[in-house]
Design a protein around this motif. Structure first.
Motif, PDB file in Angstrom:
ATOM      1  N   ALA A  36       0.841  -1.094   0.009  1.00 29.72           N
ATOM      2  CA  ALA A  36       0.001   0.160  -0.019  1.00 29.72           C
ATOM      3  C   ALA A  36       0.741   1.148   0.056  1.00 29.72           C
ATOM      4  CB  ALA A  36      -0.882   0.092   1.143  1.00 29.72           C
ATOM      5  N   GLU A  37       0.434   2.311  -0.759  1.00 32.20           N
ATOM      6  CA  GLU A  37       1.262   3.386  -0.707  1.00 32.20           C
ATOM      7  C   GLU A  37       1.243   4.119   0.740  1.00 32.20           C
ATOM      8  OE1 GLU A  37      -2.329   6.258  -2.223  1.00 32.20           O
ATOM      9  OE2 GLU A  37      -0.380   6.839  -2.830  1.00 32.20           O
ATOM     10  N   GLU A  38       2.414   5.170   0.686  1.00 29.26           N
ATOM     11  CA  GLU A  38       2.601   5.767   1.996  1.00 29.26           C
ATOM     12  C   GLU A  38       3.004   4.934   3.195  1.00 29.26           C
ATOM     13  OE1 GLU A  38       1.332   8.786   0.146  1.00 29.26           O
ATOM     14  OE2 GLU A  38       2.137   8.977   1.891  1.00 29.26           O
ATOM     15  N   LYS A  39       3.398   3.709   2.882  1.00 32.40           N
ATOM     16  CA  LYS A  39       4.113   2.958   3.979  1.00 32.40           C
ATOM     17  C   LYS A  39       5.439   3.399   4.298  1.00 32.40           C
ATOM     18  CE  LYS A  39       1.178  -0.435   4.410  1.00 32.40           C
ATOM     19  NZ  LYS A  39       0.381  -0.561   6.050  1.00 32.40           N
ATOM     20  N   GLU A  40       5.657   3.514   5.473  1.00 29.40           N
ATOM     21  CA  GLU A  40       6.964   4.155   5.734  1.00 29.40           C
ATOM     22  C   GLU A  40       8.386   3.428   5.431  1.00 29.40           C
ATOM     23  OE1 GLU A  40       5.184   7.116   7.472  1.00 29.40           O
ATOM     24  OE2 GLU A  40       7.405   6.917   7.500  1.00 29.40           O
ATOM     25  N   ARG A  41       9.418   4.197   5.424  1.00 31.35           N
ATOM     26  CA  ARG A  41      10.611   3.621   4.902  1.00 31.35           C
ATOM     27  C   ARG A  41      11.001   2.603   5.908  1.00 31.35           C
ATOM     28  NH1 ARG A  41      15.910   5.621   3.067  1.00 31.35           N
ATOM     29  NH2 ARG A  41      17.673   4.546   4.197  1.00 31.35           N
ATOM     30  N   GLY A  42      11.789   1.481   5.277  1.00 30.89           N
ATOM     31  CA  GLY A  42      11.876   0.048   5.960  1.00 30.89           C
ATOM     32  C   GLY A  42      10.824  -1.015   5.957  1.00 30.89           C
ATOM     33  N   PHE A  43       9.589  -0.568   5.182  1.00 28.14           N
ATOM     34  CA  PHE A  43       8.673  -1.337   5.405  1.00 28.14           C
ATOM     35  C   PHE A  43       9.075  -2.926   4.674  1.00 28.14           C
ATOM     36  CE2 PHE A  43       4.241  -2.690   5.727  1.00 28.14           C
ATOM     37  CZ  PHE A  43       3.895  -3.426   4.475  1.00 28.14           C
ATOM     38  N   LEU A  44       8.755  -3.829   5.214  1.00 35.75           N
ATOM     39  CA  LEU A  44       9.033  -5.150   4.713  1.00 35.75           C
ATOM     40  C   LEU A  44       8.138  -5.752   3.683  1.00 35.75           C
ATOM     41  CD1 LEU A  44      10.767  -8.061   4.715  1.00 35.75           C
ATOM     42  CD2 LEU A  44       9.134  -8.829   6.229  1.00 35.75           C
ATOM     43  N   ILE A  45       8.646  -5.907   2.447  1.00 33.26           N
ATOM     44  CA  ILE A  45       7.712  -6.133   1.138  1.00 33.26           C
ATOM     45  C   ILE A  45       7.734  -7.795   1.223  1.00 33.26           C
ATOM     46  CG2 ILE A  45       7.505  -6.145  -1.292  1.00 33.26           C
ATOM     47  CD1 ILE A  45       9.150  -3.568  -1.252  1.00 33.26           C
ATOM     48  N   THR A  46       9.102  -8.570   1.185  1.00 31.71           N
ATOM     49  CA  THR A  46       9.004  -9.974   1.194  1.00 31.71           C
ATOM     50  C   THR A  46      10.567 -10.267   1.733  1.00 31.71           C
ATOM     51  OG1 THR A  46       8.648 -12.043  -0.165  1.00 31.71           O
ATOM     52  CG2 THR A  46       9.792 -10.122  -1.261  1.00 31.71           C
ATOM     53  N   ASN A  47      10.502 -11.363   1.701  1.00 34.96           N
ATOM     54  CA  ASN A  47      11.961 -12.105   1.903  1.00 34.96           C
ATOM     55  C   ASN A  47      12.304 -12.816   0.770  1.00 34.96           C
ATOM     56  OD1 ASN A  47      13.811 -14.588   2.919  1.00 34.96           O
ATOM     57  ND2 ASN A  47      13.966 -13.100   4.534  1.00 34.96           N
ATOM     58  N   LEU A  48      13.259 -12.202   0.272  1.00 35.75           N
ATOM     59  CA  LEU A  48      13.876 -12.617  -1.298  1.00 35.75           C
ATOM     60  C   LEU A  48      14.495 -13.891  -1.331  1.00 35.75           C
ATOM     61  CD1 LEU A  48      15.010  -9.413  -3.389  1.00 35.75           C
ATOM     62  CD2 LEU A  48      13.056 -10.973  -3.631  1.00 35.75           C
ATOM     63  N   ALA A  49      15.236 -14.190  -0.114  1.00 33.58           N
ATOM     64  CA  ALA A  49      15.987 -15.406  -0.013  1.00 33.58           C
ATOM     65  C   ALA A  49      15.000 -16.613   0.063  1.00 33.58           C
ATOM     66  CB  ALA A  49      16.878 -15.325   1.405  1.00 33.58           C
ATOM     67  N   LYS A  50      13.853 -16.402   0.670  1.00 27.95           N
ATOM     68  CA  LYS A  50      12.876 -17.522   0.816  1.00 27.95           C
ATOM     69  C   LYS A  50      12.297 -17.656  -0.565  1.00 27.95           C
ATOM     70  CE  LYS A  50       8.937 -19.060   3.334  1.00 27.95           C
ATOM     71  NZ  LYS A  50       7.663 -18.529   4.473  1.00 27.95           N
ATOM     72  N   ASP A  51      12.027 -16.567  -1.350  1.00 25.01           N
ATOM     73  CA  ASP A  51      11.235 -16.719  -2.449  1.00 25.01           C
ATOM     74  C   ASP A  51      12.204 -17.339  -3.667  1.00 25.01           C
ATOM     75  OD1 ASP A  51       8.908 -15.510  -1.187  1.00 25.01           O
ATOM     76  OD2 ASP A  51       9.428 -13.702  -2.101  1.00 25.01           O
ATOM     77  N   LEU A  52      13.561 -17.051  -3.567  1.00 21.09           N
ATOM     78  CA  LEU A  52      14.412 -17.538  -4.522  1.00 21.09           C
ATOM     79  C   LEU A  52      14.696 -18.860  -4.030  1.00 21.09           C
ATOM     80  CD1 LEU A  52      16.568 -14.405  -5.407  1.00 21.09           C
ATOM     81  CD2 LEU A  52      14.674 -15.389  -6.723  1.00 21.09           C
ATOM     82  N   GLY A  53      14.457 -19.451  -2.867  1.00 21.64           N
ATOM     83  CA  GLY A  53      14.920 -20.723  -2.532  1.00 21.64           C
ATOM     84  C   GLY A  53      16.476 -20.760  -2.339  1.00 21.64           C
ATOM     85  N   LEU A  54      17.005 -19.746  -1.691  1.00 19.85           N
ATOM     86  CA  LEU A  54      18.347 -19.531  -1.509  1.00 19.85           C
ATOM     87  C   LEU A  54      18.437 -19.311   0.048  1.00 19.85           C
ATOM     88  CD1 LEU A  54      19.409 -17.290  -4.422  1.00 19.85           C
ATOM     89  CD2 LEU A  54      19.579 -19.825  -4.034  1.00 19.85           C
ATOM     90  N   SER A  55      19.536 -19.522   0.499  1.00 18.46           N
ATOM     91  CA  SER A  55      19.594 -19.255   1.964  1.00 18.46           C
ATOM     92  C   SER A  55      20.247 -17.721   1.962  1.00 18.46           C
ATOM     93  CB  SER A  55      20.752 -20.243   2.700  1.00 18.46           C
ATOM     94  OG  SER A  55      22.133 -20.182   2.001  1.00 18.46           O
ATOM     95  N   VAL A  56      20.340 -17.123   3.278  1.00 17.06           N
ATOM     96  CA  VAL A  56      20.775 -15.974   3.241  1.00 17.06           C
ATOM     97  C   VAL A  56      22.328 -15.862   2.890  1.00 17.06           C
ATOM     98  CG1 VAL A  56      21.207 -13.902   4.892  1.00 17.06           C
ATOM     99  CG2 VAL A  56      19.253 -15.020   5.014  1.00 17.06           C
ATOM    100  N   GLY A  57      23.238 -16.609   3.417  1.00 16.00           N
ATOM    101  CA  GLY A  57      24.616 -16.769   2.848  1.00 16.00           C
ATOM    102  C   GLY A  57      24.673 -16.779   1.370  1.00 16.00           C
ATOM    103  N   GLU A  58      23.867 -17.800   0.706  1.00 16.88           N
ATOM    104  CA  GLU A  58      23.982 -18.098  -0.686  1.00 16.88           C
ATOM    105  C   GLU A  58      23.797 -16.666  -1.557  1.00 16.88           C
ATOM    106  OE1 GLU A  58      21.429 -21.014  -1.108  1.00 16.88           O
ATOM    107  OE2 GLU A  58      22.997 -22.479  -1.701  1.00 16.88           O
ATOM    108  N   LEU A  59      22.480 -15.851  -0.804  1.00 18.55           N
ATOM    109  CA  LEU A  59      22.246 -14.506  -1.380  1.00 18.55           C
ATOM    110  C   LEU A  59      23.403 -13.487  -1.440  1.00 18.55           C
ATOM    111  CD1 LEU A  59      19.400 -13.628  -2.611  1.00 18.55           C
ATOM    112  CD2 LEU A  59      18.962 -12.174  -0.681  1.00 18.55           C
ATOM    113  N   ALA A  60      24.038 -13.504  -0.233  1.00 11.23           N
ATOM    114  CA  ALA A  60      25.093 -12.438  -0.210  1.00 11.23           C
ATOM    115  C   ALA A  60      26.373 -13.009  -1.074  1.00 11.23           C
ATOM    116  CB  ALA A  60      25.386 -12.326   1.281  1.00 11.23           C
TER     117      ALA A  60
END
Length: 796
Positions: A36-60
């Motif tokens: 939704a519009e007007e959400k503040e800075r830092g609002f969580l959209i999604t966890n990309l690592a989970k969506d891509l099937g990667l671990s956080v370490g693999e993403l980095a």
């Protein structure tokens, strides 16, 4: 076969390379997120690592980046958690205006290995804007004679929200004399129309004050109001009318200020003050008033500010023509802004790799995106680099490009490349943007000789002179001194039957190749061999290349006439009935050419004829046909000279003489149509040879019978006078039974004919030919056809 196998292996390797590159650059399935519009800075959209099937370490580790179109970034990727966060507060109206749905495209770039993932973020509208009217008060003048049901335009309010949160309807209060209708324009904007429900009486109520309310569909709904002041006028029974209810015009984006766009015109049948008209904008927005000027007297609409197609491409303006009595007419002007190519493309560099090691396979040098604010062809872009560089541009995701090294690089040849990337749009005139990249090549120890080509193709025209220089192979070595001195040699041929040593030689110092003898295309059309280059280092390094020599055909064979034969024997006479129709097939000239290609394309031409115009030759198949009906005045004997000519340079030709005899007294046989005869000749060319073979065998048989009769008569004559007749021993001379060329029998077929002494019945004896199979088949056919004949003659 082996060369074909090598080509197949090379094709498979190229296909595997493209499949590997396609797999590494292909993006995963596109995902759409929403916020939704007007959400503040830092609002969580999604966890990309989970969506891509990667671990956080693999993403980095894979160097994940989030890239948006243009230079403005809306998102932030946390490498510690894999979360995709808002980098700033989003304003849907600022980002998309009235466009719905509001989609922001962004890409996820994984650099190791390289992978693009295209994603979308839908910005959901919030009801954060109330409907707003352009004016604080609406002034209306209505004649007291206006009948109930009359519709009076009121204009519209604006709501920056979209969808359900946008303006939905209008209401009016008090509603004793009026009610309001909500209408929609072409662009979806809703405007109000006031409908008179009860006739007005100026003497009873000269003025009315109403409140017009605009409501949106949000939860809770928002509204905006404007005061509507109505002045009831005395009767003025003719209102102004425009010549057109809708004006549609187009104007170029770069039109100069004060340009005349269109002239609106209205008329009023009233006279005096009631017939005097003035023009004005009707509830025009501030943007329209800043951009256009309307002359109140002439109705001219002029441009007062430069247009920008990228900001606004359509203006819809309501024009009011008002007379002196207060009556008005309305018309709409739609102005379409035509885009011109006034924005140069933009290039945004995402990453660059420098230096890159030499001899490495295709390496990603840079990743960048391009954009252009123009539309249509003006917004279409083409990226290019210099042609003389070992790099290639490949499109990746939408408007993203990857700069790769094209195969292995050689630092010894060039250690630094300055690459200019040129982005050009397709507008007129075309605009371009250039960006320079410097790429350094790091050294790898590779000093073996390298051929300039892995395979060479050389062309040699046949009948060449011996020791002819037919081409060269070349290799280079980046070492110095003895390590860079190369020696060239021929490799043993893969085909053991190829006499390579007698065909070509190579100069060991410079790689020049020479043909050792004259080549004949009809005997050898192509051959292939390997060459090697060896340096004088210790240990010596070498490399190999393949050389394919193609022999080009020369027109060194003249056409050869198969039928009719021109061998000095009695000419073959063709019989033609005088009753033959025009187009009657007299005979067919059959010829061949030992060359190939256009050197073997034959055409036929009638050079001379006893009576010109009586016969004609088909140029493509050699058929000789009558050109007209025959008459009694035509000579009975005709001699035709036909030339057969090939299509070589220079052309070669052969000629054949035909003898034609016009006869009477036999009916014309079935004559196929020229088209059918041509098709039959093309479909079964063997028929001609079979007919010639049958004629030859029949002639030989007839000659043998005549000879047999002559021998019998000779024996009787000698028995009566001398008591016998001697017959020469041995075979007949070859010229008696030779039918060369297209005949069935050659000079190798020789027969011995003699009379066997014995009792009262003499027999006819045939000696077997050199090729017994053919005669044995003929004997079987004769035996089956006439058993009594076999009993009379003995075959040995």
């Amino acid at each position: 076969q082996e060369a074909g196998g090598e080509r197949f292996l090379r094709q498979r390797q190229v296909l595997f390379l493209f499949a590997f590159l396609g797999g590494s650059l292909a993006g995963s399935e596109s995902r759409r997120y929403s916020v939704a519009e007007e959400k503040e800075r830092g609002f969580l959209i999604t966890n990309l690592a989970k969506d891509l099937g990667l671990s956080v370490g693999e993403l980095a580790a894979r160097g994940a980046q989030v890239m948006s179109k243009g230079n403005r970034q809306h998102f932030q990727l946390s490498h510690q958690t894999g979360d995709l966060l808002l980098l700033e507060k989003l304003d849907r109206e600022e980002l998309c205006g009235s466009t719905e749905p509001c989609i922001l495209h962004f890409q996820i770039l994984l650099q190791n290995p390289l992978q693009f993932i295209t994603n979308e973020l839908q910005v959901i509208d919030e009801n954060d804007h109330s409907p707003v009217f352009f004016e604080n008060e609406i002034q209306l003048k209505i004649l007291e004679s206006t009948p109930p049901g009359t519709i009076i335009p009121l204009g519209n309010a604006e709501d920056l929200d979209v969808g359900r949160n946008s303006l939905q309807n209008y209401t009016i209060s008090p509603s004793f004399h009026f009610h309001v209708l909500t209408r929609s324009r072409r662009d979806g904007r809703k405007y109000a129309e006031l409908v008179l429900d009860k006739a007005l009486d100026r003497e009873e109520q000269p003025e009315l004050s109403l409140t017009l309310t605009a409501l949106d569909g949000g939860t809770p709904p928002r509204s905006g109001t404007v005061r509507v002041h109505i002045q009831v006028l005395d009767i003025n029974d003719n209102a102004p009318e425009f010549t057109q209810s809708l004006y549609e015009v187009q104007i170029l984006e770069n039109s100069p200020v004060n340009s005349l766009i269109v002239t609106v015109s209205a008329s009023d049948l009233d006279t005096g003050n009631f017939g005097t008209l003035s023009y004005a904008f009707f509830h025009a927005s501030e943007e329209i008033r800043k951009t256009f000027r309307l002359d109140p007297i002439t109705g001219d609409i002029q441009l007062v500010k430069y247009l920008n197609f990228e900001a606004i491409n359509t203006y819809e303006i309501d024009i009011e023509a008002k007379d002196g009595g207060g009556l008005s007419g309305k018309s709409t002007v739609i102005i379409q802004v035509v885009d011109v190519n006034d924005n140069a493309p933009e290039l945004t560099l995402s990453s660059i790799t420098s230096p890159i090691p030499e001899n490495s396979p295709e390496t990603v040098v840079a990743v960048f995106s391009v954009s252009d604010l123009d539309s249509g062809d003006n917004g279409k872009m083409v990226c290019s680099i210099e042609n003389d560089l070992p790099f290639v541009l490949k499109p990746s995701a939408e408007n993203f490009y990857t700069l790769l090294s094209e195969g292995a690089l050689d630092r010894e040849k060039r250690a630094e490349y300055n690459i200019t990337i040129t982005v050009t749009d397709m507008g007129s005139p075309r605009l371009k943007t250039q960006h320079n990249i410097t790429v350094l090549v790091s050294d790898v120890n590779d000093n073996a000789p390298a051929f300039t080509q892995t395979s060479y193709t050389l062309w040699v025209r046949e009948n060449n002179s011996p020791a002819l220089h037919i081409g060269s192979v070349s290799a280079t070595d980046t070492d110095a001194g003895a390590n860079a001195q190369l020696t060239y040699s021929l490799l043993p041929p893969q085909d053991p039957h190829l006499p390579l040593a007698s065909l070509v030689s190579i100069n060991a110092d410079n790689g020049h190749l020479f043909a050792l003898r004259s080549l004949d295309y009809e005997a050898l059309q192509a051959f292939e061999f390997g060459v090697g280059a060896t340096d004088r280092g210790s240990p010596a390094l070498s490399s190999q290349a393949r050389v394919r020599v193609l022999v080009l055909d020369a027109n060194d064979n003249s056409p050869f006439v198969l039928y009719p034969l021109q061998n000095g024997s009695a000419p073959c006479t063709e019989l033609v009935p005088r009753a033959a129709e025009a187009g009657y097939l007299v005979t067919k000239v059959v010829a061949v050419d030992g060359d190939s290609g256009q050197n073997a394309w034959l055409s036929y031409q009638l050079l001379k004829a006893t009576e010109p115009g009586l016969f004609g030759v088909w140029p493509h198949n050699g058929e000789v046909r009558t050109a007209r009906l025959l008459s009694e005045r035509d000579a009975p004997k005709h001699r035709l000279l036909v030339q057969v000519r090939d299509n070589g340079e220079p052309p070669r030709s052969a000629s054949v003489t035909l003898h034609v005899l016009l006869v009477d007294g036999f009916s014309q046989p079935y004559l196929p149509l020229p088209e059918a005869a041509a098709e039959q000749a093309r479909a079964d060319p063997l028929t001609v040879y079979l007919v010639v073979a049958l004629a030859s065998v029949s002639s030989l048989f007839l000659l043998s019978v005549l000879l047999f009769v002559a021998v019998r008569l000779c024996r009787r004559s000698r028995a009566a006078s001398l008591g016998g007749c001697s017959v020469p021993e041995g075979p007949f001379p070859g010229h008696l039974v030779d039918v060369s060329g297209t005949g069935t029998l050659s000079q190798s077929y020789q027969y011995e004919v003699c009379l066997r002494a014995g009792s009262g019945t003499s027999e006819f004896k045939f000696l077997k030919p050199i090729l017994p199979n053919f005669l044995a088949q003929g004997e079987e056919r004769v035996s089956e056809a006439n058993p009594s004949f076999r009993d009379t003659f003995e075959f040995s």
